[in-house]
Design a protein around this motif. Structure first.
Motif, PDB file in Angstrom:
ATOM      1  N   SER A  37      14.929   3.070  -5.951  1.00 14.14           N
ATOM      2  CA  SER A  37      14.616   1.805  -5.272  1.00 14.14           C
ATOM      3  C   SER A  37      13.557   2.091  -4.212  1.00 14.14           C
ATOM      4  O   SER A  37      13.692   3.042  -3.442  1.00 14.14           O
ATOM      5  CB  SER A  37      15.856   1.226  -4.585  1.00 14.14           C
ATOM      6  N   ILE A  38      12.525   1.260  -4.189  1.00 13.34           N
ATOM      7  CA  ILE A  38      11.434   1.420  -3.225  1.00 13.34           C
ATOM      8  C   ILE A  38      11.218   0.098  -2.502  1.00 13.34           C
ATOM      9  O   ILE A  38      11.150  -0.955  -3.134  1.00 13.34           O
ATOM     10  CB  ILE A  38      10.125   1.841  -3.931  1.00 13.34           C
ATOM     11  N   LYS A  39      11.138   0.173  -1.186  1.00  9.67           N
ATOM     12  CA  LYS A  39      10.800  -1.008  -0.381  1.00  9.67           C
ATOM     13  C   LYS A  39       9.464  -0.728   0.282  1.00  9.67           C
ATOM     14  O   LYS A  39       9.248   0.346   0.838  1.00  9.67           O
ATOM     15  CB  LYS A  39      11.865  -1.265   0.686  1.00  9.67           C
ATOM     16  N   LEU A  40       8.554  -1.712   0.207  1.00 11.55           N
ATOM     17  CA  LEU A  40       7.252  -1.582   0.838  1.00 11.55           C
ATOM     18  C   LEU A  40       6.985  -2.828   1.671  1.00 11.55           C
ATOM     19  O   LEU A  40       7.192  -3.947   1.200  1.00 11.55           O
ATOM     20  CB  LEU A  40       6.142  -1.427  -0.215  1.00 11.55           C
ATOM     21  N   TYR A  41       6.574  -2.607   2.912  1.00 11.26           N
ATOM     22  CA  TYR A  41       6.201  -3.709   3.797  1.00 11.26           C
ATOM     23  C   TYR A  41       4.872  -3.357   4.445  1.00 11.26           C
ATOM     24  O   TYR A  41       4.719  -2.278   5.020  1.00 11.26           O
ATOM     25  CB  TYR A  41       7.270  -3.941   4.875  1.00 11.26           C
ATOM     26  N   ALA A  42       3.898  -4.260   4.328  1.00 14.68           N
ATOM     27  CA  ALA A  42       2.574  -4.059   4.916  1.00 14.68           C
ATOM     28  C   ALA A  42       2.231  -5.263   5.781  1.00 14.68           C
ATOM     29  O   ALA A  42       2.448  -6.404   5.374  1.00 14.68           O
ATOM     30  CB  ALA A  42       1.535  -3.890   3.814  1.00 14.68           C
ATOM     31  N   GLU A  43       1.695  -4.981   6.958  1.00 19.05           N
ATOM     32  CA  GLU A  43       1.348  -6.061   7.893  1.00 19.05           C
ATOM     33  C   GLU A  43      -0.060  -5.849   8.429  1.00 19.05           C
ATOM     34  O   GLU A  43      -0.409  -4.753   8.880  1.00 19.05           O
ATOM     35  CB  GLU A  43       2.350  -6.073   9.048  1.00 19.05           C
ATOM     36  N   GLU A  44      -0.853  -6.903   8.363  1.00 15.27           N
ATOM     37  CA  GLU A  44      -2.231  -6.859   8.861  1.00 15.27           C
ATOM     38  C   GLU A  44      -2.229  -6.678  10.378  1.00 15.27           C
ATOM     39  O   GLU A  44      -1.541  -7.409  11.103  1.00 15.27           O
ATOM     40  CB  GLU A  44      -2.937  -8.165   8.491  1.00 15.27           C
ATOM     41  N   HIS A  45      -3.000  -5.687  10.861  1.00 20.25           N
ATOM     42  CA  HIS A  45      -3.128  -5.494  12.308  1.00 20.25           C
ATOM     43  C   HIS A  45      -3.905  -6.659  12.904  1.00 20.25           C
ATOM     44  O   HIS A  45      -5.001  -6.978  12.451  1.00 20.25           O
ATOM     45  CB  HIS A  45      -3.861  -4.190  12.631  1.00 20.25           C
ATOM     46  N   GLY A  46      -3.347  -7.311  13.898  1.00 17.40           N
ATOM     47  CA  GLY A  46      -4.027  -8.399  14.580  1.00 17.40           C
ATOM     48  C   GLY A  46      -4.145  -9.674  13.763  1.00 17.40           C
ATOM     49  O   GLY A  46      -4.904 -10.565  14.118  1.00 17.40           O
ATOM     50  N   GLY A  47      -3.413  -9.777  12.694  1.00 18.89           N
ATOM     51  CA  GLY A  47      -3.480 -10.968  11.838  1.00 18.89           C
ATOM     52  C   GLY A  47      -2.089 -11.433  11.427  1.00 18.89           C
ATOM     53  O   GLY A  47      -1.087 -10.962  11.960  1.00 18.89           O
ATOM     54  N   THR A  48      -2.062 -12.335  10.473  1.00 18.81           N
ATOM     55  CA  THR A  48      -0.786 -12.911  10.052  1.00 18.81           C
ATOM     56  C   THR A  48      -0.403 -12.558   8.618  1.00 18.81           C
ATOM     57  O   THR A  48       0.677 -12.915   8.167  1.00 18.81           O
ATOM     58  CB  THR A  48      -0.826 -14.447  10.178  1.00 18.81           C
ATOM     59  N   HIS A  49      -1.276 -11.864   7.902  1.00 13.51           N
ATOM     60  CA  HIS A  49      -1.022 -11.559   6.492  1.00 13.51           C
ATOM     61  C   HIS A  49      -0.053 -10.389   6.371  1.00 13.51           C
ATOM     62  O   HIS A  49      -0.116  -9.431   7.123  1.00 13.51           O
ATOM     63  CB  HIS A  49      -2.340 -11.213   5.799  1.00 13.51           C
ATOM     64  N   PHE A  50       0.858 -10.491   5.409  1.00 17.98           N
ATOM     65  CA  PHE A  50       1.778  -9.390   5.146  1.00 17.98           C
ATOM     66  C   PHE A  50       2.130  -9.350   3.665  1.00 17.98           C
ATOM     67  O   PHE A  50       1.960 -10.321   2.939  1.00 17.98           O
ATOM     68  CB  PHE A  50       3.048  -9.506   5.994  1.00 17.98           C
ATOM     69  N   ILE A  51       2.628  -8.204   3.238  1.00 15.03           N
ATOM     70  CA  ILE A  51       3.104  -7.985   1.871  1.00 15.03           C
ATOM     71  C   ILE A  51       4.496  -7.370   1.993  1.00 15.03           C
ATOM     72  O   ILE A  51       4.703  -6.441   2.784  1.00 15.03           O
ATOM     73  CB  ILE A  51       2.170  -7.020   1.098  1.00 15.03           C
ATOM     74  N   SER A  52       5.426  -7.872   1.202  1.00 16.16           N
ATOM     75  CA  SER A  52       6.782  -7.336   1.224  1.00 16.16           C
ATOM     76  C   SER A  52       7.325  -7.333  -0.198  1.00 16.16           C
ATOM     77  O   SER A  52       7.239  -8.346  -0.899  1.00 16.16           O
ATOM     78  CB  SER A  52       7.658  -8.193   2.142  1.00 16.16           C
ATOM     79  N   LEU A  53       7.886  -6.189  -0.604  1.00 18.66           N
ATOM     80  CA  LEU A  53       8.398  -6.097  -1.973  1.00 18.66           C
ATOM     81  C   LEU A  53       9.484  -5.040  -2.085  1.00 18.66           C
ATOM     82  O   LEU A  53       9.599  -4.145  -1.246  1.00 18.66           O
ATOM     83  CB  LEU A  53       7.266  -5.754  -2.945  1.00 18.66           C
ATOM     84  N   ASN A  54      10.252  -5.178  -3.137  1.00 25.22           N
ATOM     85  CA  ASN A  54      11.212  -4.164  -3.567  1.00 25.22           C
ATOM     86  C   ASN A  54      10.896  -3.839  -5.013  1.00 25.22           C
ATOM     87  O   ASN A  54      10.463  -4.708  -5.777  1.00 25.22           O
ATOM     88  CB  ASN A  54      12.648  -4.682  -3.450  1.00 25.22           C
ATOM     89  N   TYR A  55      11.111  -2.577  -5.374  1.00 22.86           N
ATOM     90  CA  TYR A  55      10.855  -2.124  -6.737  1.00 22.86           C
ATOM     91  C   TYR A  55      12.052  -1.306  -7.179  1.00 22.86           C
ATOM     92  O   TYR A  55      12.489  -0.395  -6.462  1.00 22.86           O
ATOM     93  CB  TYR A  55       9.580  -1.269  -6.759  1.00 22.86           C
ATOM     94  N   TYR A  56      12.595  -1.660  -8.332  1.00 24.03           N
ATOM     95  CA  TYR A  56      13.800  -1.014  -8.829  1.00 24.03           C
ATOM     96  C   TYR A  56      13.530  -0.335 -10.168  1.00 24.03           C
ATOM     97  O   TYR A  56      12.913  -0.913 -11.044  1.00 24.03           O
ATOM     98  CB  TYR A  56      14.917  -2.045  -9.010  1.00 24.03           C
ATOM     99  N   ILE A  57      14.038   0.879 -10.303  1.00 25.18           N
ATOM    100  CA  ILE A  57      13.925   1.624 -11.547  1.00 25.18           C
ATOM    101  C   ILE A  57      15.338   1.777 -12.104  1.00 25.18           C
ATOM    102  O   ILE A  57      16.191   2.420 -11.475  1.00 25.18           O
ATOM    103  CB  ILE A  57      13.291   3.006 -11.313  1.00 25.18           C
TER     104      ILE A  57
END
Length: 83
Positions: A37-57
């Motif tokens: 199981s992998i969790k990834l969270y990315a957030e733009e510095h100084g902005g409002t954009h983000f990415i959030s996901l889980n990945y299951y094998i």
């Protein structure tokens, strides 16, 4: 989905910074269940954009689960983000 896994594995476990569309992002990757199981969270510095996901094998499948956003948005980020 194997290529999705390869894109996820480009990010080190823990925190790193990356570029996406010319903007800096803080990216956190956490692995669970021996890497199944992998969790990834990315957030733009100084902005409002983000990415959030889980990945299951599982023994029969690999499953991408974006968190409240379209799958296409997550895939685009993974394919075009640079460390």
């Amino acid at each position: 989905m194997a290529s999705i896994l390869a894109h996820l594995q480009q990010f080190p476990i823990g925190f790193t910074e990356a570029l996406y569309k010319g903007k800096k992002y803080g990216v956190t990757r956490s692995d669970f269940n021996g890497g199944k199981s992998i969790k990834l969270y990315a957030e733009e510095h100084g902005g409002t954009h983000f990415i959030s996901l889980n990945y299951y094998i599982t023994t029969t499948n690999e499953i991408l689960k974006p968190c409240e956003m379209p799958e296409e948005k997550v895939i685009h980020f993974l394919k075009h983000c640079h460390l």
